[in-house]
Write a protein that holds these residues in place. Structure first.
Motif, PDB file in Angstrom:
ATOM      1  N   ALA A 172       0.883  -1.223   0.057  1.00 35.51           N
ATOM      2  CA  ALA A 172       0.013   0.104   0.129  1.00 35.51           C
ATOM      3  C   ALA A 172       0.928   1.120  -0.022  1.00 35.51           C
ATOM      4  O   ALA A 172       0.650   2.220  -0.802  1.00 35.51           O
ATOM      5  CB  ALA A 172      -0.893  -0.105   1.301  1.00 35.51           C
ATOM      6  N   TYR A 173       2.043   1.209   0.726  1.00 34.56           N
ATOM      7  CA  TYR A 173       2.542   2.396   0.726  1.00 34.56           C
ATOM      8  C   TYR A 173       3.631   2.772  -0.553  1.00 34.56           C
ATOM      9  O   TYR A 173       3.540   3.682  -1.215  1.00 34.56           O
ATOM     10  CB  TYR A 173       4.098   2.269   1.839  1.00 34.56           C
ATOM     11  CG  TYR A 173       4.949   3.180   1.921  1.00 34.56           C
ATOM     12  CD1 TYR A 173       4.469   4.416   2.673  1.00 34.56           C
ATOM     13  CD2 TYR A 173       6.255   3.134   1.696  1.00 34.56           C
ATOM     14  CE1 TYR A 173       5.315   5.422   2.853  1.00 34.56           C
ATOM     15  CE2 TYR A 173       7.136   4.359   1.834  1.00 34.56           C
ATOM     16  CZ  TYR A 173       6.529   5.321   2.500  1.00 34.56           C
ATOM     17  OH  TYR A 173       7.368   6.715   2.642  1.00 34.56           O
ATOM     18  N   VAL A 174       3.957   1.587  -1.365  1.00 32.54           N
ATOM     19  CA  VAL A 174       4.570   1.825  -2.572  1.00 32.54           C
ATOM     20  C   VAL A 174       3.319   2.339  -3.682  1.00 32.54           C
ATOM     21  O   VAL A 174       3.984   3.019  -4.513  1.00 32.54           O
ATOM     22  CB  VAL A 174       5.189   0.566  -3.235  1.00 32.54           C
ATOM     23  CG1 VAL A 174       5.588   0.569  -4.493  1.00 32.54           C
ATOM     24  CG2 VAL A 174       6.327  -0.016  -2.132  1.00 32.54           C
ATOM     25  N   ALA A 175       2.066   1.688  -3.536  1.00 31.59           N
ATOM     26  CA  ALA A 175       1.031   2.149  -4.327  1.00 31.59           C
ATOM     27  C   ALA A 175       0.769   3.695  -4.389  1.00 31.59           C
ATOM     28  O   ALA A 175       0.458   4.244  -5.080  1.00 31.59           O
ATOM     29  CB  ALA A 175      -0.117   1.342  -4.376  1.00 31.59           C
ATOM     30  N   LEU A 176       0.769   4.074  -2.898  1.00 36.76           N
ATOM     31  CA  LEU A 176       0.226   5.516  -2.444  1.00 36.76           C
ATOM     32  C   LEU A 176       1.589   6.282  -2.625  1.00 36.76           C
ATOM     33  O   LEU A 176       1.268   7.771  -2.531  1.00 36.76           O
ATOM     34  CB  LEU A 176      -0.169   5.437  -1.183  1.00 36.76           C
ATOM     35  CG  LEU A 176      -1.613   4.693  -0.839  1.00 36.76           C
ATOM     36  CD1 LEU A 176      -1.818   4.822   0.357  1.00 36.76           C
ATOM     37  CD2 LEU A 176      -2.600   5.446  -1.953  1.00 36.76           C
ATOM     38  N   LEU A 177       2.737   5.916  -2.879  1.00 35.99           N
ATOM     39  CA  LEU A 177       3.791   6.987  -2.750  1.00 35.99           C
ATOM     40  C   LEU A 177       3.683   7.924  -3.903  1.00 35.99           C
ATOM     41  O   LEU A 177       3.679   7.337  -5.293  1.00 35.99           O
ATOM     42  CB  LEU A 177       5.425   6.366  -3.085  1.00 35.99           C
ATOM     43  CG  LEU A 177       6.663   6.754  -2.960  1.00 35.99           C
ATOM     44  CD1 LEU A 177       6.710   7.321  -1.585  1.00 35.99           C
ATOM     45  CD2 LEU A 177       7.748   5.769  -3.275  1.00 35.99           C
ATOM     46  N   ASP A 178       3.660   8.943  -3.864  1.00 38.74           N
ATOM     47  CA  ASP A 178       3.671  10.080  -4.911  1.00 38.74           C
ATOM     48  C   ASP A 178       5.083  10.446  -5.316  1.00 38.74           C
ATOM     49  O   ASP A 178       6.107  10.367  -4.643  1.00 38.74           O
ATOM     50  CB  ASP A 178       2.842  11.470  -4.283  1.00 38.74           C
ATOM     51  CG  ASP A 178       3.615  12.090  -3.113  1.00 38.74           C
ATOM     52  OD1 ASP A 178       4.415  11.278  -2.300  1.00 38.74           O
ATOM     53  OD2 ASP A 178       3.358  13.163  -2.990  1.00 38.74           O
ATOM     54  N   GLY A 179       4.998  11.066  -6.277  1.00 38.82           N
ATOM     55  CA  GLY A 179       6.420  11.356  -6.886  1.00 38.82           C
ATOM     56  C   GLY A 179       7.071  12.360  -6.576  1.00 38.82           C
ATOM     57  O   GLY A 179       7.268  13.535  -7.371  1.00 38.82           O
ATOM     58  N   ASP A 180       7.228  12.725  -5.389  1.00 33.62           N
ATOM     59  CA  ASP A 180       7.741  13.911  -4.664  1.00 33.62           C
ATOM     60  C   ASP A 180       9.439  13.984  -4.903  1.00 33.62           C
ATOM     61  O   ASP A 180       9.978  14.660  -4.400  1.00 33.62           O
ATOM     62  CB  ASP A 180       7.353  14.014  -3.220  1.00 33.62           C
ATOM     63  CG  ASP A 180       7.865  12.850  -2.456  1.00 33.62           C
ATOM     64  OD1 ASP A 180       8.344  11.937  -2.862  1.00 33.62           O
ATOM     65  OD2 ASP A 180       7.878  12.924  -1.159  1.00 33.62           O
ATOM     66  N   GLY A 181       9.902  13.017  -5.583  1.00 35.06           N
ATOM     67  CA  GLY A 181      11.221  13.098  -5.714  1.00 35.06           C
ATOM     68  C   GLY A 181      12.000  12.212  -4.522  1.00 35.06           C
ATOM     69  O   GLY A 181      13.546  12.055  -4.842  1.00 35.06           O
ATOM     70  N   GLN A 182      11.464  11.866  -3.552  1.00 39.59           N
ATOM     71  CA  GLN A 182      12.144  11.194  -2.563  1.00 39.59           C
ATOM     72  C   GLN A 182      12.133   9.683  -2.808  1.00 39.59           C
ATOM     73  O   GLN A 182      11.341   9.182  -3.200  1.00 39.59           O
ATOM     74  CB  GLN A 182      11.538  11.275  -1.404  1.00 39.59           C
ATOM     75  CG  GLN A 182      11.511  12.908  -0.698  1.00 39.59           C
ATOM     76  CD  GLN A 182      12.974  13.162  -0.555  1.00 39.59           C
ATOM     77  OE1 GLN A 182      13.635  12.529   0.094  1.00 39.59           O
ATOM     78  NE2 GLN A 182      13.104  14.393  -0.186  1.00 39.59           N
ATOM     79  N   LEU A 183      13.385   8.835  -2.645  1.00 40.24           N
ATOM     80  CA  LEU A 183      13.410   7.513  -2.879  1.00 40.24           C
ATOM     81  C   LEU A 183      12.641   6.743  -1.627  1.00 40.24           C
ATOM     82  O   LEU A 183      12.633   7.247  -0.852  1.00 40.24           O
ATOM     83  CB  LEU A 183      14.965   7.041  -2.933  1.00 40.24           C
ATOM     84  CG  LEU A 183      15.697   7.722  -3.889  1.00 40.24           C
ATOM     85  CD1 LEU A 183      17.136   7.231  -3.922  1.00 40.24           C
ATOM     86  CD2 LEU A 183      15.082   7.401  -5.122  1.00 40.24           C
ATOM     87  N   LEU A 184      12.155   5.402  -2.136  1.00 42.94           N
ATOM     88  CA  LEU A 184      11.440   4.898  -1.245  1.00 42.94           C
ATOM     89  C   LEU A 184      12.328   4.271   0.005  1.00 42.94           C
ATOM     90  O   LEU A 184      12.113   4.305   1.167  1.00 42.94           O
ATOM     91  CB  LEU A 184      10.988   3.461  -1.839  1.00 42.94           C
ATOM     92  CG  LEU A 184      10.338   2.589  -1.066  1.00 42.94           C
ATOM     93  CD1 LEU A 184       9.127   3.187  -0.399  1.00 42.94           C
ATOM     94  CD2 LEU A 184       9.590   1.486  -1.879  1.00 42.94           C
TER      95      LEU A 184
END
Length: 89
Positions: A57-69
């Protein structure tokens, strides 16, 4: 979602700390069975599933804010280690 991921990371880190301590007692407590020690330190019947669901869920909701997972997960891991080290858990 990131809070639940951080909590599950905390459980895994705590299990790792327990395993590091229990390694010295393999003979006396676990009859030289590494798998018994591993299952005693990591209650993965519930936490493994929860970590997989929260991580997905975290990967799916991760927005493209430029921060790496990896940066987010590393920061969550460091926070959980600090909580464990200070005895706040």
């Amino acid at each position: 979602t990131s809070h639940f991921v951080a909590l599950q990371i905390g459980v895994l880190l705590k299990g790792t700390c327990y395993l590091a301590e229990e390694i010295f007692h393999l003979q006396s407590r676990y009859h030289s069975s590494f798998w018994r020690a591993l299952s005693a330190c990591f209650p993965l019947h519930w936490h493994g599933t929860m970590l997989l669901v929260c991580g997905s869920a975290y990967v799916a909701l991760l927005d493209g804010d430029g921060q790496l997972l990896g940066f987010h997960l590393g920061l969550a891991s460091l926070c959980q280690l600090l909580i464990l080290a200070l005895g706040l858990h």
